[in-house]
Design an enzyme around this catalytic site. Structure first.
Site, PDB file in Angstrom:
ATOM      1  CG  PHE B 101      11.122   4.825   5.982  1.00  0.00           C
ATOM      2  CD1 PHE B 101      10.492   4.327   7.118  1.00  0.00           C
ATOM      3  CD2 PHE B 101      12.320   5.504   6.130  1.00  0.00           C
ATOM      4  CE1 PHE B 101      11.047   4.516   8.375  1.00  0.00           C
ATOM      5  CE2 PHE B 101      12.874   5.702   7.388  1.00  0.00           C
ATOM      6  CZ  PHE B 101      12.243   5.206   8.516  1.00  0.00           C
ATOM      7  CG  LEU B 102       9.824  -0.539  -0.607  1.00  0.00           C
ATOM      8  CD1 LEU B 102      11.147  -0.003  -1.113  1.00  0.00           C
ATOM      9  CD2 LEU B 102       9.876  -2.065  -0.498  1.00  0.00           C
ATOM     10  CE  LYS B 103       4.041  -1.898   0.922  1.00  0.00           C
ATOM     11  NZ  LYS B 103       3.184  -2.938   1.416  1.00  0.00           N
ATOM     12  CB  THR B 104       7.355   6.830   2.921  1.00  0.00           C
ATOM     13  OG1 THR B 104       7.235   5.936   4.027  1.00  0.00           O
ATOM     14  CG2 THR B 104       6.995   8.219   3.367  1.00  0.00           C
ATOM     15  CG  HIS B 143       5.501   4.239  -3.515  1.00  0.00           C
ATOM     16  ND1 HIS B 143       4.745   5.348  -3.761  1.00  0.00           N
ATOM     17  CD2 HIS B 143       4.991   3.681  -2.400  1.00  0.00           C
ATOM     18  CE1 HIS B 143       3.822   5.458  -2.824  1.00  0.00           C
ATOM     19  NE2 HIS B 143       3.951   4.454  -1.989  1.00  0.00           N
TER      20      HIS B 143
END
Lengths: 357, 329
Positions: B101-104, B143
């Site tokens: 979930f790299l973009k959370t 992130h």
């Protein structure tokens, strides 16, 4: 893609009203930010002037009721939570550690209620100002929740719009907050998400809009905040983000994305330089992002969603191109600082109760 | 799949609590059975304030279905701290979850909290290695870069953390010279975060950085990231743009110069370069504007060329520059 020469108003409006009826389980990640998604849907219907057509009086009344149920008080102050996703079935409105207001949800809820033409008699303005104070951090930034979470320019912007909507800045240590915004300025001319971050379209909008919203303080005036070489560098970077495709990218050397058309275009409009955008190619790009069954996607050929649909329409309203006799593109004026139609902004000004003197 | 907690004896003593819904909820989500089941038990343990190993399993279950569930993250962190479980183990699990979930936002925020609690430069150094593997798959992930910059500032160790950053950026730019995140990171390391060990001689540092940017521009002249870096380095050090006129000029010509003379300070555009380069024309106009006086006319000439021929997309911007300069003149 449908006919790219016209704006498929009906399709975009239905895309939004379908989302309000319900979202599939694959969308579960939006639950902790559901009011924001609702704002994009209602905002789309507001820009397209279809809210009255697509909802009944009863729907709108029960929606307002739902929104007010999300306004929740805690020892940290009052704000709106994203949805009832953490609310127990047997709840009686009692606060709990994990049931607090959220700054982004509070900002978008106030706009949703204005779109729904609520009278704001239920608004706990003192409590909301208290929440802002609870969210401000020693470095001047704001967390989304009074109990922690990430802090960055998105939350600063929300705190500023909330203060502006309430016409009361006593919930913010303003000079401190302005100093934090300054720290996010990058050598490229845009603002990063937090200090030391790479210049990014979305947070540059947040910074520029915040600087435009904040009233003068003894040590900082609006005129000096958005002036000089830093301003020129910001304008240069924003303009440079318009790519060959006509759309804007959010960072140098990245591909265009419909949402950055708003973030960069609206930031330029706030700086009084919206004219510098090539609105013809911008419109062509967004026209090509339209999905054949309604809604607007981040790029041509991608799937649409409420976020990209709303922001595309919003920038088309702020920076209209000349379409001759084609009435499909005619959109109402939009306030780029609050991100709301002028009518909705006017409603908020008139109905959010004034500061007790 | 029927591994619901409702059918699991381990959870028999917990009273699940369903989610409250108004009669007419707006944009309701049609949850899957597994998600409803897990969050019902999660509301149950939050109500009783339970913090236990099974709560760690439960929050992980919720997070895997919904990584944006910030309450599950909050309760997980509280439980991790209360049980004094190994923070290293927690990080190991997070390695997998971050990659999924790299973009959370929450994934990275939790990591920050764990690293803050660990308070160890060893752990911070390991983070830089982990982040390198993440950036291999997504070299511009915002992130991940923010988190890397936070690690460096928060733990601030020259030898063990900062020292590897400039070579790392060079590695990334070897792969993709247009990676703006890498350029930005270099600026952060060299200029905006303080003075690195070995960089105390600021004049020499500036010379090194100008050479670096020029070399990369020579390699790919139409790369805005490199031009922005060059501008940034000059502006940050209050160095006039005129100091690089000799470098910029060949990039504003229509053809690479026919010369074999190698000037290391001013590398020339490569033979196949697409010239003139818009960013170089812009730069030269800025140089003329900076010089002022009679040179303003030369700047105006370039802006006209950009507006009408070389960069018509931004015609209105170049015309704005002309108006602006003439007003000042």
């Amino acid at each position: 893609m449908g006919d790219p020469r016209t704006l498929a108003r009906g399709g975009h409006a239905s895309h939004s009203s379908r989302c309000l009826i319900g979202l599939p389980s694959s969308q579960v990640e939006v639950d902790p930010s559901r009011i924001a998604v609702i704002f994009y849907c209602l905002g789309t219907m507001d820009i397209l002037s279809t809210l009255q057509l697509q909802s009944g009086e009863q729907d709108r009344e029960s929606w307002k009721e739902w929104f007010w149920e999300q306004q929740i008080s805690s020892p940290y102050g009052t704000g709106f939570r994203p949805s009832t996703y953490m609310t127990p079935e047997d709840h009686h409105g009692e606060p709990s550690e994990y049931n607090t207001g959220h700054l982004v949800m509070t900002y978008t809820a106030l706009l949703c209620l204005s779109i729904l033409r609520d009278d704001f008699s239920n608004l706990d303005r003192r409590g909301i100002l208290h929440l802002l104070r609870s969210c401000q951090q020693p470095d001047g930034s704001f967390t989304a929740l009074p109990t922690g979470g990430e802090s960055d320019l998105r939350m600063t912007y929300c705190a500023f719009v909330i203060s502006s909507l309430l016409d009361d800045w006593s919930g913010i240590d303003l000079d401190h907050a302005l100093a934090y915004i300054d720290k996010c300025y990058s050598y490229e001319g845009g603002y990063g998400q937090s200090p030391f971050g790479e210049a990014l379209g979305g947070t540059t909008y947040c910074a520029v809009a915040s600087l435009g919203l904040a009233p003068d303080t003894p040590t900082s005036s609006r005129a000096t905040r958005l002036a000089g070489v830093n301003r020129a560098r910001t304008i240069r970077w924003l303009v440079q983000n318009q790519t060959e495709s006509g759309g804007f990218s959010g960072r140098t050397n990245k591909l265009a994305d419909a949402c950055y058309c708003f973030w960069c275009g609206a930031a330029l409009a706030i700086l009084g330089e919206g004219d510098l955008v090539n609105e013809r190619t911008l419109t062509e790009f967004l026209a090509n992002c339209q999905f054949k069954f309604g809604g607007i996607a981040k790029a041509p050929g991608e799937r649409p969603d409420p976020y990209h649909t709303y922001l595309s329409l919003a920038i088309l309203a702020i920076l209209p191109a000349d379409h001759g006799n084609d009435e499909t593109w005619k959109l109402p004026r939009l306030n780029p600082l609050w991100n709301a139609t002028e009518d909705t902004a006017q409603w908020a000004r008139a109905h959010i109760p004034a500061k007790a003197s | 799949m029927s591994d619901l907690l409702a059918d699991d004896s381990e959870w028999a003593d917990v009273v699940p609590i369903r989610q409250y819904e108004n009669v007419n909820p707006i944009a309701p989500i049609f949850y899957s059975e597994e998600y409803k089941d897990a969050t019902d038990y999660f509301r149950g343990v939050v109500k009783t304030g339970e913090m236990s190993p099974r709560v760690l399993k439960l929050t992980e279950r919720v997070i895997r279905m919904n990584p944006a569930h910030y309450t599950a993250w909050q309760h997980r962190y509280k439980t991790v701290m209360a049980l004094q479980v190994s923070l290293e183990d927690e990080l190991e699990l997070m390695d997998e979850i971050a990659t999924m979930f790299l973009k959370t936002y929450q994934v990275w925020h939790h990591r920050r909290l764990i690293l803050t609690a660990l308070n160890s430069v060893d752990a911070a150094a390991r983070e830089l290695v982990f982040l390198k593997t993440v950036l291999e798959n997504d070299s511009k992930n915002y992130h991940t870069w923010s988190y890397r910059q936070w690690i460096l500032v928060h733990f601030n160790d020259e030898e063990r953390l900062w020292a590897g950053e400039r070579p790392y950026v060079e590695e990334l730019l070897e792969e993709d010279v247009r990676n703006n995140s890498a350029w930005h990171h270099r600026f952060f390391v060299v200029f905006s975060s303080g003075v690195r060990a070995g960089d105390e001689d600021r004049e020499q540092t500036l010379r090194r950085e100008l050479s670096f940017a020029k070399e990369k521009i020579a390699l790919a002249p139409n790369n805005l990231s490199a031009w922005n870096y060059l501008r940034g380095a000059l502006e940050h050090t209050h160095t006039p743009f005129t100091t690089v006129t000799a470098f910029v000029e060949p990039y504003t010509a229509s053809e690479p110069p026919a010369t074999d003379v190698v000037d290391l300070d001013n590398p020339l555009p490569s033979a196949g370069a697409q010239l003139p380069c818009v960013a170089a024309l812009e730069f030269l106009a800025d140089i003329y504007e900076e010089e002022g006086g009679e040179k303003t006319a030369k700047a105006v000439e370039i802006w006209k060329l950009l507006a009408n021929e070389k960069d018509t997309m931004r015609k209105k911007y170049w015309e704005h520059r002309i108006r602006d300069a003439l007003q000042k003149a």
